[in-house]
Design a protein around this motif. Structure first.
Motif, PDB file in Angstrom:
ATOM      1  N   MET A 261       0.822  -1.199   0.000  1.00  0.00           N
ATOM      2  CA  MET A 261       0.000   0.000   0.000  1.00  0.00           C
ATOM      3  C   MET A 261       0.864   1.261   0.000  1.00  0.00           C
ATOM      4  SD  MET A 261      -2.990  -0.846   2.689  1.00  0.00           S
ATOM      5  CE  MET A 261      -3.895  -2.348   2.605  1.00  0.00           C
ATOM      6  N   GLY A 262       2.024   1.193   0.656  1.00  0.00           N
ATOM      7  CA  GLY A 262       2.922   2.326   0.636  1.00  0.00           C
ATOM      8  C   GLY A 262       2.690   3.320   1.740  1.00  0.00           C
ATOM      9  N   ASP A 263       1.653   3.139   2.605  1.00  0.00           N
ATOM     10  CA  ASP A 263       1.420   4.095   3.679  1.00  0.00           C
ATOM     11  C   ASP A 263       0.590   3.453   4.768  1.00  0.00           C
ATOM     12  OD1 ASP A 263       0.296   6.439   5.177  1.00  0.00           O
ATOM     13  OD2 ASP A 263       1.495   7.494   3.691  1.00  0.00           O
ATOM     14  N   ALA A 264       0.939   3.777   6.035  1.00  0.00           N
ATOM     15  CA  ALA A 264       0.218   3.179   7.154  1.00  0.00           C
ATOM     16  C   ALA A 264      -1.239   3.588   7.152  1.00  0.00           C
ATOM     17  CB  ALA A 264       0.874   3.568   8.469  1.00  0.00           C
ATOM     18  N   GLU A 265      -1.534   4.810   6.695  1.00  0.00           N
ATOM     19  CA  GLU A 265      -2.907   5.291   6.709  1.00  0.00           C
ATOM     20  C   GLU A 265      -3.747   4.650   5.624  1.00  0.00           C
ATOM     21  OE1 GLU A 265      -3.821   9.464   7.940  1.00  0.00           O
ATOM     22  OE2 GLU A 265      -1.738   9.735   7.361  1.00  0.00           O
ATOM     23  N   ALA A 266      -3.122   3.841   4.799  1.00  0.00           N
ATOM     24  CA  ALA A 266      -3.892   3.133   3.795  1.00  0.00           C
ATOM     25  C   ALA A 266      -4.788   2.094   4.444  1.00  0.00           C
ATOM     26  CB  ALA A 266      -2.966   2.460   2.796  1.00  0.00           C
TER      27      ALA A 266
ATOM     28  N   HIS B 266       0.863   6.965  12.359  1.00  0.00           N
ATOM     29  CA  HIS B 266      -0.205   7.208  11.394  1.00  0.00           C
ATOM     30  C   HIS B 266      -1.258   6.115  11.314  1.00  0.00           C
ATOM     31  CE1 HIS B 266       1.662  10.792   9.661  1.00  0.00           C
ATOM     32  NE2 HIS B 266       2.813  10.157   9.743  1.00  0.00           N
ATOM     33  N   THR B 267      -1.059   4.975  11.966  1.00  0.00           N
ATOM     34  CA  THR B 267      -2.010   3.883  11.816  1.00  0.00           C
ATOM     35  C   THR B 267      -3.406   4.261  12.324  1.00  0.00           C
ATOM     36  OG1 THR B 267      -2.535   1.606  12.445  1.00  0.00           O
ATOM     37  CG2 THR B 267      -1.324   2.912  14.054  1.00  0.00           C
ATOM     38  N   PRO B 268      -4.456   3.863  11.599  1.00  0.00           N
ATOM     39  CA  PRO B 268      -5.820   4.063  12.089  1.00  0.00           C
ATOM     40  C   PRO B 268      -6.248   3.000  13.100  1.00  0.00           C
ATOM     41  CG  PRO B 268      -5.876   3.093   9.906  1.00  0.00           C
ATOM     42  CD  PRO B 268      -4.431   3.373  10.209  1.00  0.00           C
ATOM     43  N   ASP B 269      -5.381   2.027  13.365  1.00  0.00           N
ATOM     44  CA  ASP B 269      -5.682   1.007  14.386  1.00  0.00           C
ATOM     45  C   ASP B 269      -5.287   1.573  15.744  1.00  0.00           C
ATOM     46  OD1 ASP B 269      -6.145  -1.191  15.920  1.00  0.00           O
ATOM     47  OD2 ASP B 269      -5.071  -2.600  14.630  1.00  0.00           O
ATOM     48  N   THR B 270      -6.172   2.391  16.322  1.00  0.00           N
ATOM     49  CA  THR B 270      -5.836   3.100  17.559  1.00  0.00           C
ATOM     50  C   THR B 270      -5.785   2.177  18.770  1.00  0.00           C
ATOM     51  OG1 THR B 270      -8.174   3.718  17.793  1.00  0.00           O
ATOM     52  CG2 THR B 270      -6.714   5.314  16.759  1.00  0.00           C
TER      53      THR B 270
ATOM     54  N   ILE C 155     -13.652  12.990  13.302  1.00  0.00           N
ATOM     55  CA  ILE C 155     -14.021  14.115  12.447  1.00  0.00           C
ATOM     56  C   ILE C 155     -14.002  13.689  10.983  1.00  0.00           C
ATOM     57  CG2 ILE C 155     -13.300  16.407  11.653  1.00  0.00           C
ATOM     58  CD1 ILE C 155     -12.206  16.856  14.515  1.00  0.00           C
ATOM     59  N   GLY C 156     -13.040  12.846  10.643  1.00  0.00           N
ATOM     60  CA  GLY C 156     -12.929  12.357   9.276  1.00  0.00           C
ATOM     61  C   GLY C 156     -11.558  12.621   8.708  1.00  0.00           C
ATOM     62  N   ARG C 157     -10.682  11.624   8.746  1.00  0.00           N
ATOM     63  CA  ARG C 157      -9.341  11.776   8.200  1.00  0.00           C
ATOM     64  C   ARG C 157      -9.296  11.181   6.792  1.00  0.00           C
ATOM     65  NH1 ARG C 157      -4.381   8.617  10.838  1.00  0.00           N
ATOM     66  NH2 ARG C 157      -4.754   9.993  12.632  1.00  0.00           N
ATOM     67  N   PRO C 158      -8.837  11.966   5.813  1.00  0.00           N
ATOM     68  CA  PRO C 158      -8.729  11.435   4.453  1.00  0.00           C
ATOM     69  C   PRO C 158      -7.491  10.565   4.310  1.00  0.00           C
ATOM     70  CG  PRO C 158      -7.874  13.654   4.507  1.00  0.00           C
ATOM     71  CD  PRO C 158      -8.399  13.369   5.902  1.00  0.00           C
ATOM     72  N   LEU C 159      -7.376   9.900   3.188  1.00  0.00           N
ATOM     73  CA  LEU C 159      -6.162   9.163   2.892  1.00  0.00           C
ATOM     74  C   LEU C 159      -5.019  10.151   2.666  1.00  0.00           C
ATOM     75  CD1 LEU C 159      -7.564   6.523   0.406  1.00  0.00           C
ATOM     76  CD2 LEU C 159      -7.067   6.214   2.827  1.00  0.00           C
ATOM     77  N   PRO C 160      -3.787   9.723   2.914  1.00  0.00           N
ATOM     78  CA  PRO C 160      -2.642  10.622   2.710  1.00  0.00           C
ATOM     79  C   PRO C 160      -2.460  10.950   1.230  1.00  0.00           C
ATOM     80  CG  PRO C 160      -1.895   8.404   3.149  1.00  0.00           C
ATOM     81  CD  PRO C 160      -3.370   8.400   3.388  1.00  0.00           C
ATOM     82  N   PRO C 161      -1.739  12.043   0.935  1.00  0.00           N
ATOM     83  CA  PRO C 161      -1.573  12.483  -0.459  1.00  0.00           C
ATOM     84  C   PRO C 161      -1.056  11.392  -1.396  1.00  0.00           C
ATOM     85  CG  PRO C 161      -0.790  14.180   1.038  1.00  0.00           C
ATOM     86  CD  PRO C 161      -1.123  12.989   1.883  1.00  0.00           C
ATOM     87  N   ALA C 162      -0.101  10.590  -0.928  1.00  0.00           N
ATOM     88  CA  ALA C 162       0.478   9.560  -1.793  1.00  0.00           C
ATOM     89  C   ALA C 162      -0.579   8.545  -2.215  1.00  0.00           C
ATOM     90  CB  ALA C 162       1.629   8.858  -1.077  1.00  0.00           C
ATOM     91  N   MET C 163      -1.447   8.174  -1.296  1.00  0.00           N
ATOM     92  CA  MET C 163      -2.466   7.188  -1.646  1.00  0.00           C
ATOM     93  C   MET C 163      -3.575   7.806  -2.484  1.00  0.00           C
ATOM     94  SD  MET C 163      -4.641   4.618   0.743  1.00  0.00           S
ATOM     95  CE  MET C 163      -5.730   3.416  -0.020  1.00  0.00           C
ATOM     96  N   ARG C 164      -3.916   9.082  -2.211  1.00  0.00           N
ATOM     97  CA  ARG C 164      -4.914   9.750  -3.048  1.00  0.00           C
ATOM     98  C   ARG C 164      -4.428   9.834  -4.493  1.00  0.00           C
ATOM     99  NH1 ARG C 164      -5.354  13.353   1.403  1.00  0.00           N
ATOM    100  NH2 ARG C 164      -4.376  15.065   0.243  1.00  0.00           N
ATOM    101  N   ALA C 165      -3.130  10.091  -4.649  1.00  0.00           N
ATOM    102  CA  ALA C 165      -2.559  10.110  -5.997  1.00  0.00           C
ATOM    103  C   ALA C 165      -2.671   8.732  -6.642  1.00  0.00           C
ATOM    104  CB  ALA C 165      -1.100  10.557  -5.944  1.00  0.00           C
TER     105      ALA C 165
ATOM    106  N   LEU D  53     -12.151   8.713   2.774  1.00  0.00           N
ATOM    107  CA  LEU D  53     -12.426   8.736   4.212  1.00  0.00           C
ATOM    108  C   LEU D  53     -12.009   7.424   4.859  1.00  0.00           C
ATOM    109  CD1 LEU D  53     -13.778  10.241   6.617  1.00  0.00           C
ATOM    110  CD2 LEU D  53     -15.901   9.064   5.994  1.00  0.00           C
ATOM    111  N   ILE D  54     -11.224   7.530   5.928  1.00  0.00           N
ATOM    112  CA  ILE D  54     -10.854   6.356   6.718  1.00  0.00           C
ATOM    113  C   ILE D  54     -11.961   6.104   7.730  1.00  0.00           C
ATOM    114  CG2 ILE D  54      -9.198   5.374   8.347  1.00  0.00           C
ATOM    115  CD1 ILE D  54      -7.051   7.108   7.042  1.00  0.00           C
ATOM    116  N   GLN D  55     -12.641   4.971   7.619  1.00  0.00           N
ATOM    117  CA  GLN D  55     -13.724   4.633   8.538  1.00  0.00           C
ATOM    118  C   GLN D  55     -13.294   3.627   9.596  1.00  0.00           C
ATOM    119  OE1 GLN D  55     -16.674   3.594   5.320  1.00  0.00           O
ATOM    120  NE2 GLN D  55     -17.932   5.031   6.484  1.00  0.00           N
ATOM    121  N   GLY D  56     -12.137   3.026   9.425  1.00  0.00           N
ATOM    122  CA  GLY D  56     -11.623   2.043  10.360  1.00  0.00           C
ATOM    123  C   GLY D  56     -10.294   1.533   9.837  1.00  0.00           C
ATOM    124  N   PRO D  57      -9.584   0.715  10.635  1.00  0.00           N
ATOM    125  CA  PRO D  57      -8.276   0.197  10.214  1.00  0.00           C
ATOM    126  C   PRO D  57      -8.309  -0.533   8.880  1.00  0.00           C
ATOM    127  CG  PRO D  57      -8.624  -0.215  12.541  1.00  0.00           C
ATOM    128  CD  PRO D  57      -9.931   0.298  11.998  1.00  0.00           C
TER     129      PRO D  57
END
Length: 325
Positions: free
Chosen positions: A1-6, A163-167, A229-239, A260-264
């Protein structure tokens, strides 16, 4: 995926095991610390007991978060229950602040102002040593999960943790790390009091433990608030998402992209798409199907894809010229 926020590929079972290990360890440690604190009269030990109680409550809330957020989508919750994980995790960070930080700061300030009678610190040293081993094992479990996921995503461990969404995993690692530091501070307070005969060192250690917990609660609270609140995907993944969409036949441009990241392991993608003007309805439909398939293949955490056929700029200009609007 290239990014933890993916989106972490961690399944709920692994995160649940990590949280359960931490909860069991903290519950036993909390009781031992409280007994040792009462015997030795150490405010730092009592602060550490409050710290472990707060951590235990936190882990119970995280278990509730993992269970409730895993429920499937239904008619009343068409997008699933993923964000509920962050509500419970937010409450867990508040429990860390109220249950641990506030008590530790109060007890430390009270000791500095009123003083304290020092008792036999031997029991406290033994409890601290055992607690250090148990907390270390709990931290090891969390760190192994972090390293495994970071390696899979090909990012540094610290970057994944930040950056992980797995809080749930993030909370366990941060709280166990803080617990180990707190144990060292408590031991330092006991040793300082034993060498100097003054309870000042114990009070200082208690205050430092409280400040440490304030920091942990703030970091975890901020992370969960951003995801709520709603965190988007990082720029690299949006690209990368744009790249995949534009590679599909009949798609000319991506006019607007919302992620929108809704969960891990839950990502929502919505986009306004400009399709080739001469494309038939069937071609547009199959292009949407292919786009979704490509996105899911490249980013397995993608769960929902909504594409809206929208006239592009050139078509709008022509329509305005033709209609005079």
């Amino acid at each position: 995926m290239g990014d933890a926020e993916a989106g972490s590929g961690t399944d709920g079972g692994e995160s649940t095991f990590t949280v359960i290990v931490a909860a069991v360890a903290n519950l036993g440690i909390a009781v031992a610390k409280a007994v040792a604190g009462l015997i030795s009269g150490s405010s730092a030990m009592l602060s550490e007991a409050a710290h472990s109680v707060a951590d235990t409550v936190t882990e119970v809330m995280l278990l509730a978060a993992l269970k409730r957020s895993g429920k499937p989508a239904d008619e009343d919750h068409p997008l699933g229950h993923g964000p509920e994980r962050y509500i419970w995790a937010m409450l867990a960070s508040i429990a860390t602040f109220v249950g641990g930080a506030v008590f530790s700061l109060y007890d430390g300030v009270h000791t500095l102002v009123e003083g304290e009678e020092l008792g036999d610190p031997l029991v406290s040293y033994v409890v601290l040593a055992v607690a250090f081993l148990l907390e270390g094992y709990s931290l090891r479990t969390g760190v192994k999960q972090v390293r495994r996921e970071a390696s899979r995503l090909r990012v540094p461990d610290t970057y994944y943790l930040r950056h992980t969404p797995d809080t749930a995993v993030k909370a366990v690692v941060m709280e166990d790390s803080a617990a180990l530091i707190g144990l060292l501070l408590a031991a330092g307070g006991l040793l300082g009091g034993q060498l100097s005969g003054s309870g000042v060192w114990d009070g200082i250690a208690s205050c430092l433990i409280g400040l440490l917990l304030v920091y942990v609660a703030w970091v975890l609270g901020r992370t969960n608030a951003q995801l709520l609140i709603g965190r988007p995907l990082p720029p690299a993944m949006r690209a990368g998402v744009r790249e995949e969409l534009l590679s599909v036949p009949h798609i000319v441009d991506v006019l607007e992209l919302t992620t929108l990241i809704q969960g891990p392991t839950e990502i929502l993608i919505a986009a306004k798409i400009d399709f080739r003007d001469m494309a038939s309805a069937a071609e547009v439909e199959w292009a949407c199907e292919e786009a979704e398939a490509q996105l899911r293949e490249r980013f397995p955490s993608v769960r929902r894809v909504y594409l809206d056929p929208t006239p592009g700029r050139a078509q709008r200009v022509r329509r305005q010229r033709d209609t005079g609007l």
